[in-house]
Design a protein around this motif. Structure first.
Motif, PDB file in Angstrom:
ATOM      1  N   LEU A  95       0.828  -1.204   0.000  1.00 37.61           N
ATOM      2  CA  LEU A  95       0.000   0.000   0.000  1.00 37.61           C
ATOM      3  C   LEU A  95       0.867   1.259   0.000  1.00 37.61           C
ATOM      4  N   LEU A  96       1.948   1.257   0.772  1.00 41.42           N
ATOM      5  CA  LEU A  96       2.846   2.406   0.797  1.00 41.42           C
ATOM      6  C   LEU A  96       3.562   2.552  -0.550  1.00 41.42           C
ATOM      7  N   ILE A  97       3.869   1.430  -1.192  1.00 38.91           N
ATOM      8  CA  ILE A  97       4.437   1.463  -2.543  1.00 38.91           C
ATOM      9  C   ILE A  97       3.430   2.087  -3.506  1.00 38.91           C
ATOM     10  N   ALA A  98       2.168   1.700  -3.382  1.00 40.61           N
ATOM     11  CA  ALA A  98       1.119   2.233  -4.256  1.00 40.61           C
ATOM     12  C   ALA A  98       1.013   3.749  -4.116  1.00 40.61           C
ATOM     13  N   ILE A  99       1.114   4.242  -2.892  1.00 40.51           N
ATOM     14  CA  ILE A  99       1.045   5.695  -2.657  1.00 40.51           C
ATOM     15  C   ILE A  99       2.238   6.396  -3.297  1.00 40.51           C
TER      16      ILE A  99
END
Length: 737
Positions: free
Chosen positions: A161-165
């Motif tokens: 999720l942090l990668i997606a952001i």
């Protein structure tokens, strides 16, 4: 060295070697994969699911729990959406407990690579990425979640999720937001709620760290991200909607904490877990362990190096970024120290500190950036050392009476202080970096491996003095019934439950029993179970009138004098154990009729024993119909996948009662025609029959499944359309640029 080979070594071979070494005692079978929830719930859930799938059956109604349960809705919390839960099916020839160890290793390997990929966005050195990715997989949280596989899956996927952001903020790429949302909600919907609340703070902080304070572009970015995030979650509506409808009656829904303060021990525990070692590392009662276990689940520490590095943010971030980070820390601290905050993050249920694994992840990310830039200040580190020493010594003083009972904690306390001192020596050039790194890895790996082994031994030694497989086989061979394991109404209940039988004895031994956790009974039965005993975490039905109503046929006791009457047939002793098996000749089958009724309001005027007496002879319902004749019983009872069949002859107009929990997903056919099902007896099902012979068929499709399927299709199609339009928009934008 070839770049591809180097990548394989850093991202697969190196972490795999470390993980295999840490789990070697479990892999070679010298220590069994064990744990309270693992033994009592998860292993049997996985084994049952594995058997269903191998038989080619998609279970909709779970016949192997207390009176039956909505399988999809009740098990979605545990493993329905966890992709790793399907490993026992793929590797069906290997015992489930060993497959779960392998699953644990694979999840942590995934966590390592995702966190490694996250750190790549910040252009960190390979050594930094390796070090902090190892810190991530050996945090206290991965140990806490060892006994809760679905939480570990969420923990492993969280960096995605942090990668997606980062991809969205930096490159306007939206695909990973959808993917991360879908995978995280599938892994566990409860932690998905916590993650969604976390994003309300993390997203604006991260956005404004990258861009200037302009509201219009922020709202545009945010709106698009929220839509994609929600579409990812709604793509799983096929399971989420039936689950949401099922959870409306959960006993935990109305347990929101409105208190402003915890007890003092909880705050001491918070300090211990931030500035010293995480209490969960030893996975036993520690200095400030609360009676309420969720308050212990707060390993913010991760490693001694994290807090000193986080304190260096002024050296590595600009003023705007530092202010934004401080705002985030203040908000997190407020949520952390008040029960209402923990309850809010726990989906408005009882207060919990599980959510802080996200905060620990952010701490670790900041620490990696600071470590890589190497902009240290000796005074800051000295301050960190001073703070840590004061807090640790203060905690030891407060808990001095209990400290000798936890001698291993002296080693852990000392490790944290010596580690910060080593970091100070490294800053001042008096210690080589390699020694510091070895010390860091030694701390996390030794503590994790030692704790893992101790955790397993704790539950292996003296856990269930009866041999599970032997005892189960003795019961089945004594019964000599082909469908004894799968029949829902051949319950086994021990009148004299002792240390050999824990709350989920039925699940542990693979039988249907009249006791268990709230995870094994249908929530419609909450009023009935509250009437016969105070329930929250678990229940136990021991009153004979109630046991008869639940169609309890078999009793396991140590002495026949424990039986409620003399009309029990002895079936024999259970092997070499001291237990005896009896069959109740007066038991009531799955379906039987009532020829008299009593309204809910009138029933509640009586005491507990009078209520049970009335319920045994009068159906509790507010729908009054003309009744006559004598009691009749359902015959030729059969279970066929998600269908129940039988036939009955009634000598008057009567109510046919089923000792099956009421669920809106059931449809009843009487002689081929749909017949309305009404809720009766405070959570069970009943139908009205006229005089004559009737063929009865009950079929189950979870309520909300079809609508959820439609929502999932709409969400997926909507996402595809948005992706196509977004791709065209980006192309036009690139041409203009």
């Amino acid at each position: 060295m070839n770049k591809t080979i180097k990548t394989i070594i850093l991202r697969i071979i190196l972490p795999s070697i470390v993980l295999v070494l840490c789990f070697l005692p479990l892999l070679i079978g010298r220590i069994q994969y064990a744990g309270y929830d693992i033994n009592n719930e998860y292993l049997i859930y996985y084994q049952s699911f594995k058997q269903h799938m191998l038989d080619g059956t998609i279970p909709l109604w779970d016949f192997q729990s207390f009176l039956g349960n909505n399988f999809i809705a009740s098990k979605s919390y545990y493993f329905i959406g966890d992709l790793f839960a399907y490993l026992p099916i793929l590797l069906h020839k290997i015992p489930v407990q060993y497959v779960m160890v392998l699953s644990h290793i694979l999840k942590l390997l995934l966590a390592y690579n995702l966190f490694y990929s996250l750190l790549q966005f910040f252009q960190l050195k390979n050594k930094t990425k390796v070090l902090f990715s190892i810190l991530y997989i050996f945090s206290g949280f991965s140990l806490v979640f060892f006994g809760q596989p679905m939480f570990l899956t969420t923990y492993s996927l969280f960096p995605l999720l942090l990668i997606a952001i980062e991809r969205y903020i930096r490159f306007h790429k939206i695909g990973f937001i959808y993917l991360a949302s879908l995978l995280l909600v599938m892994a566990n919907y409860y932690l998905f709620w916590s993650i969604s609340m976390f994003l309300m703070v993390y997203w604006p902080i991260r956005y404004f760290m990258q861009y200037e304070f302009h509201l219009k572009p922020f709202l545009k970015y945010s709106f698009f991200a929220i839509v994609i995030y929600m579409l990812g979650a709604l793509s799983y509506a096929v399971v989420l909607l039936p689950t949401a409808l099922f959870l409306r009656q959960s006993p935990r829904v109305d347990s929101f904490h409105l208190a402003w303060f915890y007890k003092p021990d909880v705050y001491f525990n918070i300090l211990q877990n931030i500035f010293s070692y995480p209490s969960n590392v030893s996975y036993s009662k520690t200095l400030f362990s609360s009676n309420y276990y969720r308050y212990d689940q707060i390993p913010l520490y991760v490693s001694f190096i994290v807090i000193p590095l986080v304190l260096h943010i002024r050296q590595c971030f600009n003023k705007k970024q530092v202010r934004l980070l401080l705002v985030a820390f203040v908000i997190a601290a407020i949520i952390l120290v008040i029960p209402m905050g923990g309850s809010f993050m726990h989906g408005f249920a009882e207060s919990s500190h599980r959510w802080v694994f996200m905060l620990a992840t952010v701490f670790l990310l900041i620490a990696a950036i600071v470590y890589d830039q190497h902009k240290f200040h000796s005074k800051v580190t000295l301050l960190a050392l001073l703070i840590q020493m004061v807090i640790v010594l203060g905690l030891l003083f407060v808990a001095k009476d209990r400290f000798l009972q936890h001698r291993y904690e002296l080693f852990l306390f000392g490790f944290s202080i010596v580690g910060v001192f080593f970091f100070y020596l490294y800053q001042t050039g008096k210690l080589k970096k390699s020694i510091l790194v070895v010390f860091i890895l030694l701390e996390v790996i030794v503590n994790y491996t030692w704790s893992n082994v101790q955790y397993q031994l704790k539950y292996q030694n003296g856990y269930h003095s009866l041999n599970k497989d032997y005892f189960s086989q003795e019961v089945l061979s004594t019964l000599k019934e082909d469908n004894a394991r799968t029949s829902i109404y051949q319950h086994y209940v021990g009148i004299d439950f002792d240390k050999d039988f824990l709350n989920n004895v039925g699940i542990y031994y693979g039988f249907n029993t009249t006791m268990g956790y709230d995870s094994v009974y249908h929530h419609s039965l909450k009023p009935f179970l509250q009437m016969i005993n105070e329930i929250y975490w678990w229940f136990q039905v021991v009153d004979y009138d109630a046991l008869q109503m639940l169609s309890t046929k078999y009793y396991i006791v140590k002495d026949k004098n424990e039986l409620p009457h003399e009309q029990f047939t002895p079936l024999g002793s259970l092997g070499k154990s001291e237990y005896l098996l009896f069959e109740d000749q007066q038991y009531l089958p799955v379906g039987y009729t009532y020829v008299d009724t009593i309204p809910f309001e009138e029933l509640h005027q009586y005491d507990y024993y009078t209520q049970l007496h009335h319920m045994k002879n009068r159906l509790v319902t507010n729908q009054q119909q003309p009744l006559s004749g004598t009691r009749s019983y359902l015959k030729d009872f059969q279970i066929q996948k998600n269908t129940i069949k039988g036939n009955i002859d009634v000598n008057g107009n009567q109510y046919l009662f089923f000792s099956i929990p009421y669920d809106e997903g059931w449809t009843c056919y009487v002689n081929g025609k749909v017949t309305p099902i009404q809720k009766a007896h405070q959570g069970f099902m009943a139908i009205y029959l006229q005089e004559g012979h009737h063929e009865i068929t009950l079929t189950f499709i979870p309520s909300g499944l079809k609508k959820g399927m439609l929502l999932s299709v709409i969400a997926i199609v909507s996402y595809v359309i948005i992706v196509v339009l977004h791709h065209k928009y980006n192309k036009r934008r690139e041409k203009r640029v």
